[in-house]
Design a protein around this motif. Structure first.
Motif, PDB file in Angstrom:
ATOM      1  N   LEU A 292       0.848  -1.186   0.000  1.00 52.36           N
ATOM      2  CA  LEU A 292       0.000   0.000   0.000  1.00 52.36           C
ATOM      3  C   LEU A 292       0.883   1.236   0.000  1.00 52.36           C
ATOM      4  O   LEU A 292       2.016   1.231   0.482  1.00 52.36           O
ATOM      5  N   PHE A 293       0.322   2.296  -0.567  1.00 54.76           N
ATOM      6  CA  PHE A 293       1.000   3.597  -0.607  1.00 54.76           C
ATOM      7  C   PHE A 293      -0.069   4.660  -0.423  1.00 54.76           C
ATOM      8  O   PHE A 293      -1.026   4.728  -1.197  1.00 54.76           O
ATOM      9  N   ASN A 294       0.085   5.461   0.622  1.00 54.45           N
ATOM     10  CA  ASN A 294      -0.879   6.523   0.896  1.00 54.45           C
ATOM     11  C   ASN A 294      -0.110   7.804   1.170  1.00 54.45           C
ATOM     12  O   ASN A 294       0.825   7.809   1.977  1.00 54.45           O
ATOM     13  N   THR A 295      -0.484   8.869   0.500  1.00 52.00           N
ATOM     14  CA  THR A 295       0.196  10.138   0.716  1.00 52.00           C
ATOM     15  C   THR A 295      -0.798  11.279   0.654  1.00 52.00           C
ATOM     16  O   THR A 295      -1.803  11.211  -0.069  1.00 52.00           O
ATOM     17  N   ARG A 296      -0.531  12.317   1.430  1.00 49.56           N
ATOM     18  CA  ARG A 296      -1.305  13.555   1.440  1.00 49.56           C
ATOM     19  C   ARG A 296      -0.309  14.694   1.274  1.00 49.56           C
ATOM     20  O   ARG A 296       0.671  14.771   2.024  1.00 49.56           O
ATOM     21  N   TYR A 297      -0.546  15.571   0.344  1.00 51.78           N
ATOM     22  CA  TYR A 297       0.395  16.673   0.149  1.00 51.78           C
ATOM     23  C   TYR A 297      -0.327  17.896  -0.395  1.00 51.78           C
ATOM     24  O   TYR A 297      -1.318  17.804  -1.120  1.00 51.78           O
ATOM     25  N   GLY A 298       0.181  19.044  -0.013  1.00 49.97           N
ATOM     26  CA  GLY A 298      -0.356  20.293  -0.508  1.00 49.97           C
ATOM     27  C   GLY A 298       0.200  20.616  -1.881  1.00 49.97           C
ATOM     28  O   GLY A 298       1.271  20.142  -2.269  1.00 49.97           O
ATOM     29  N   VAL A 299      -0.540  21.417  -2.620  1.00 42.97           N
ATOM     30  CA  VAL A 299      -0.111  21.870  -3.948  1.00 42.97           C
ATOM     31  C   VAL A 299       0.237  23.353  -3.834  1.00 42.97           C
ATOM     32  O   VAL A 299      -0.663  24.194  -3.810  1.00 42.97           O
ATOM     33  N   PRO A 300       1.506  23.701  -3.731  1.00 43.56           N
ATOM     34  CA  PRO A 300       1.880  25.109  -3.556  1.00 43.56           C
ATOM     35  C   PRO A 300       1.408  25.956  -4.733  1.00 43.56           C
ATOM     36  O   PRO A 300       1.315  25.502  -5.874  1.00 43.56           O
ATOM     37  N   GLY A 301       1.113  27.227  -4.414  1.00 40.17           N
ATOM     38  CA  GLY A 301       0.694  28.139  -5.458  1.00 40.17           C
ATOM     39  C   GLY A 301      -0.776  28.053  -5.786  1.00 40.17           C
ATOM     40  O   GLY A 301      -1.270  28.811  -6.615  1.00 40.17           O
ATOM     41  N   HIS A 302      -1.514  27.132  -5.138  1.00 39.27           N
ATOM     42  CA  HIS A 302      -2.946  26.968  -5.406  1.00 39.27           C
ATOM     43  C   HIS A 302      -3.789  27.212  -4.157  1.00 39.27           C
ATOM     44  O   HIS A 302      -4.914  26.762  -4.058  1.00 39.27           O
ATOM     45  N   GLU A 303      -3.202  27.948  -3.175  1.00 37.88           N
ATOM     46  CA  GLU A 303      -3.942  28.240  -1.957  1.00 37.88           C
ATOM     47  C   GLU A 303      -4.130  29.740  -1.831  1.00 37.88           C
ATOM     48  O   GLU A 303      -3.464  30.531  -2.466  1.00 37.88           O
ATOM     49  N   HIS A 304      -5.077  30.132  -0.979  1.00 32.88           N
ATOM     50  CA  HIS A 304      -5.268  31.543  -0.708  1.00 32.88           C
ATOM     51  C   HIS A 304      -4.088  32.057   0.108  1.00 32.88           C
ATOM     52  O   HIS A 304      -3.476  31.338   0.877  1.00 32.88           O
ATOM     53  N   ALA A 305      -3.807  33.332  -0.049  1.00 30.50           N
ATOM     54  CA  ALA A 305      -2.656  33.910   0.654  1.00 30.50           C
ATOM     55  C   ALA A 305      -2.896  33.910   2.160  1.00 30.50           C
ATOM     56  O   ALA A 305      -3.998  34.036   2.650  1.00 30.50           O
ATOM     57  N   HIS A 306      -1.788  33.798   2.890  1.00 26.69           N
ATOM     58  CA  HIS A 306      -1.880  33.884   4.353  1.00 26.69           C
ATOM     59  C   HIS A 306      -2.235  35.299   4.768  1.00 26.69           C
ATOM     60  O   HIS A 306      -1.822  36.276   4.158  1.00 26.69           O
ATOM     61  N   GLY A 307      -2.970  35.391   5.841  1.00 27.89           N
ATOM     62  CA  GLY A 307      -3.285  36.699   6.369  1.00 27.89           C
ATOM     63  C   GLY A 307      -2.137  37.268   7.163  1.00 27.89           C
ATOM     64  O   GLY A 307      -1.141  36.612   7.458  1.00 27.89           O
ATOM     65  N   GLU A 308      -2.265  38.541   7.568  1.00 27.03           N
ATOM     66  CA  GLU A 308      -1.206  39.221   8.286  1.00 27.03           C
ATOM     67  C   GLU A 308      -0.879  38.520   9.600  1.00 27.03           C
ATOM     68  O   GLU A 308       0.245  38.539  10.047  1.00 27.03           O
ATOM     69  N   GLY A 309      -1.871  37.893  10.194  1.00 19.98           N
ATOM     70  CA  GLY A 309      -1.639  37.307  11.509  1.00 19.98           C
ATOM     71  C   GLY A 309      -1.161  35.886  11.479  1.00 19.98           C
ATOM     72  O   GLY A 309      -0.993  35.275  12.516  1.00 19.98           O
ATOM     73  N   ASP A 310      -0.921  35.325  10.306  1.00 22.70           N
ATOM     74  CA  ASP A 310      -0.510  33.924  10.226  1.00 22.70           C
ATOM     75  C   ASP A 310       0.918  33.777  10.684  1.00 22.70           C
ATOM     76  O   ASP A 310       1.808  34.494  10.263  1.00 22.70           O
ATOM     77  N   ASP A 311       1.153  32.795  11.519  1.00 27.60           N
ATOM     78  CA  ASP A 311       2.517  32.512  11.960  1.00 27.60           C
ATOM     79  C   ASP A 311       3.036  31.309  11.219  1.00 27.60           C
ATOM     80  O   ASP A 311       2.292  30.439  10.806  1.00 27.60           O
ATOM     81  N   HIS A 312       4.352  31.257  11.089  1.00 24.66           N
ATOM     82  CA  HIS A 312       4.982  30.095  10.446  1.00 24.66           C
ATOM     83  C   HIS A 312       5.038  28.962  11.460  1.00 24.66           C
ATOM     84  O   HIS A 312       5.681  29.063  12.490  1.00 24.66           O
TER      85      HIS A 312
END
Length: 744
Positions: A292-312
């Motif tokens: 079995l192979f299972n993966t979850r990953y984000g697709v950069p460049g296809h998300e809404h921008a972070h707000g001013e208050g977002d922390d890394h």
């Protein structure tokens, strides 16, 4: 810092790092490159083995039905194994093989990287698991990951040049075979053996753990295999902003300080595991396996921008929840695979018979926030029979039969490819014969490909079937014990894929509308290659020149028209040519009390362009609900092909002494300004990496290893020209990975 100064710094560090390690004065002894599960060597042999990471020329390449060493094969091949493979292993298969001459990687975030061989990618490069296709749909879209985990590989073999003779239409540009031994074919050296690894990384808060066990019953007939892997990472660090300065200027945007230093929506989680068991006798084996192979990953460049208050925040669960809330695009992929393999030796006029069969169920779900966007499902079955015959009129050879069936379906608003059923069948023969100092290899293959599609949409499209034939000849001349010359000639054909024939809609991954052409013909490649290999004592040199002339080359052309706020691209074909060169040097320039010192240099270049002249007209129809927009576009019949990897040069200095080994390398990627129409040039960059490991053997015959790896040590902003995300997703910045391996 200017590039010359950075290169000087890298070279200085390369010389300083082993010197610093020398000050430790470790005791002699201890193998630096154990084979998993192998018995410990005597002390004198272990000390000698310390001096060689691995002689890759002596590694048996299994991708051919006539296995041979990398040194003896006529066709160009690269192999990763042993400590070099451990150092190169990455989240994706493409990035793992990225530093081999002639091999680079696509990039669609850390979860996706497919090998590019000599400028060829996608449906022209076949990815294999022990000689059978991976069963995924990574050729359908650039955001689909390969379902093979590099961390579980024993060795990785890269066949450069057409491999259609062995693996059919999808290998016209080459093949990458990952050998993982998930279905055992022979008894193990010890009743129970294996390896385990734990690692952590700084650039993305990586946490990876893997384990592997192989064993044989007391009778010696029952052999089993087990492996498991778990990986989690958060959003990774970058040197500056995700969007390039050119892209922001084009969009009229200003940099947002809150987003500096992190690539949003780049978190990754992967789980993989397998269980296999075989009965092994004196004349053959029969085994089954399930993985079995299972993966979850984000697709950069296809998300809404972070707000001013977002922390890394690198915490994986926090990242995934944040992405869902912000509407970021992320992918959940799941694959289940069952395999049956068997072999029998000494069959009268035949030396051996090998049978392989795999059935794969694959699901790929794209989420926009917490809403399901599109679901891709793929069910495939592939079989392969290889029959090696004894010498006939001086020819050693093998017959092969390969067949596959794929049922593919995409459901959702962004299903730009219709459902299809694909059936392939191929028959081949390959053989070689020795004539004193000359070795000749010949081969032929014929394939039948059928594609049936779902015609329930607004426009009826025809089913297609194709017949393709590939022929190959290669010659090796041993001029002396030290010098070998080779010549390769190939005629290879590739059938269009369902994606190239029938695409019709918005492809969110590339941010474009893609249109297929149901009238595409098979493409034909005629290749000529000359190579030279010379070795004398500690010095080995290799070089090759190749020319590939394509008739009806299929490519995705940018039309310069915007549709749905994105570019309109069309699959079309025209004649093309590829010219390239590769060179490498390995020099063990010192072997004394200070240790073994080895210098490796390599370089590669490929130029790919359409070979026609003038222009041609392309009539396009873009569906819009119950109507369509019609366009007439003029395409140039000459010029550069899009997304071709730039030339590069690289080097690595290695040092080994006793239980210690260290290396530092740098690769310079040139600016790619030979671009297609409507394509932006990509600046060059230099990537510097370093590796340090301490190995020790125990009295019980086990071994352990502590390692420290550094990547992008100069913290360069690096954008991969072959990536559709190059303007919104740079490579990770400076990172350090550390961990431990255990061999038993």
């Amino acid at each position: 810092m200017p590039t010359p100064a950075r290169l000087a710094l890298a070279l200085a560090a390369a010389l300083a790092l082993p010197g610093a390690a020398l000050a430790v004065q470790p005791p002699d002894g201890g193998a630096t490159d154990p084979t998993p599960g192998s018995a410990p060597a005597p002390a004198d042999e272990a000390a000698q083995d310390d001096r060689h990471v691995k002689d890759l020329d002596s590694v048996i390449v299994t991708a051919s039905p006539l296995p041979d060493t990398a040194e003896n094969l006529i066709r160009p091949v690269e192999v990763l194994a042993g400590a070099r493979l451990d150092e190169a292993k990455s989240n994706s298969l493409g990035n793992t093989v990225n530093k081999l001459p002639g091999v680079q990687s696509s990039y669609f975030g850390p979860g996706v990287g497919r090998p590019i061989i000599r400028g060829f990618d996608g449906a022209r490069v076949q990815v294999l698991s022990d000689g059978l296709g991976s069963g995924d749909v990574s050729t359908v879209s650039v955001d689909h990951a390969v379902t093979i985990e590099p961390f579980l590989a024993d060795q990785i073999e890269v066949l450069k040049g057409p491999a259609t003779l062995l693996y059919g239409s999808g290998a016209i540009g080459g093949a990458v075979n990952v050998v993982d031994g998930r279905v055992p074919q022979a008894a193990t050296d010890e009743p129970l053996q294996g390896r385990a690894e734990l690692r952590a990384g700084s650039v993305n808060d990586e946490k990876t753990g893997m384990a592997r066990l192989d064993g044989t019953s007391a009778s010696g007939n029952l052999v089993f295999h087990f492996d498991a892997l778990h990986r989690e990472t958060g959003d990774y660090d970058i040197p500056g902003y995700a969007e390039s300065a050119e892209h922001m200027a084009e969009e009229g945007e200003a940099p947002d300080p809150a987003t500096r230093g992190t690539l949003a929506n780049s978190a990754l989680r992967t789980d993989s595991g397998a269980l296999g068991v075989s009965w092994v006798g004196d004349r053959g084996f029969l085994g089954v396996g399930y993985s079995l192979f299972n993966t979850r990953y984000g697709v950069p460049g296809h998300e809404h921008a972070h707000g001013e208050g977002d922390d890394h925040d690198h915490d994986h669960d926090h990242d995934e929840d944040a992405h869902a809330e912000e509407g970021g695009v992320h992918i959940v992929m799941d694959q289940r695979r069952g395999e049956l393999r068997g072999g029998l030796d000494d069959l009268g006029p035949f030396a051996s018979l090998r049978v392989k069969l795999a059935h794969t169920d694959y699901t790929h779900t794209e989420f926009e926030g917490d809403e399901v966007g599109t679901v891709f499902e793929n069910e495939s079955t592939e079989g392969r029979v290889e029959l090696v015959h004894r010498p006939w009129a001086g020819w050693d050879g093998a017959f092969g039969l390969q067949w596959a069936q794929r049922d593919f379906e995409a459901v959702g608003d962004e299903a730009f490819v219709p459902a299809s059923q694909t059936r392939d069948a191929g028959l081949f023969w390959i053989g070689h014969r020795q004539f004193d100092a000359l070795r000749l290899e010949l081969g032929a293959r014929h394939d039948r490909n059928e594609i049936d599609i779902d015609n329930t949409g607004p426009a009826a499209r025809p089913d297609r079937d194709f017949n393709t034939t590939s022929l190959s000849a290669a010659l090796r001349w041993d001029v002396s014990d030290a010098l070998h010359l080779s010549l390769g000639l190939d005629r290879a054909q590739r059938s269009p894929t369902a994606e190239e024939l029938y695409s019709g809609g918005l492809h969110v991954a590339t941010g474009s509308v893609e249109l297929g052409d149901a009238g595409l013909d098979p493409e034909t490649a005629n290749r000529a290659e000359i190579g030279a290999h010379w070795h004398s004592g500690p010095l080995t040199l290799g070089a090759s020149l190749y020319h590939v002339r394509y008739a009806d080359f299929i490519y995705l052309a940018d039309t310069g028209i915007d549709e749905h706020d994105g570019p309109l691209r069309a699959w079309t074909q025209d004649d093309a040519r590829f010219n390239g060169a590769e060179a490498s040097m390995d020099w063990a320039f010192a072997d004394n009390d200070s240790g073994l010192w080895n210098l490796r240099l390599f370089g590669d270049v490929v130029r790919a362009e359409l070979s026609g002249s003038g222009t041609r007209q392309l009539d396009l129809s873009v569906p819009h609900g119950d109507h369509a927009h019609a366009y007439s576009v003029e395409l140039a019949r000459g010029g550069n092909l899009p997304r071709i990897a730039p030339w590069r040069v690289g080097g690595e200095l290695r040092w080994e002494r006793g239980p210690l080994r260290a290396s530092l390398g740098a690769v310079r990627y040139a600016e790619q300004d030979r671009v297609a129409e409507f394509e932006r040039a990509t600046p060059g960059y230099t990537l510097v990496d370093a590796h340090l490991a301490w190995h020790a053997d125990t009295a019980q015959g086990n071994a352990w290893e502590i390692f420290l790896d550094g990547s992008n040590l100069l913290d360069e902003e690096a954008r991969v020209h072959t990536s559709f995300l190059k303007d919104v997703a740079p490579l990770p910045g400076r990172g350090v990975s550390f961990g431990a391996r255990v061999f038993f």
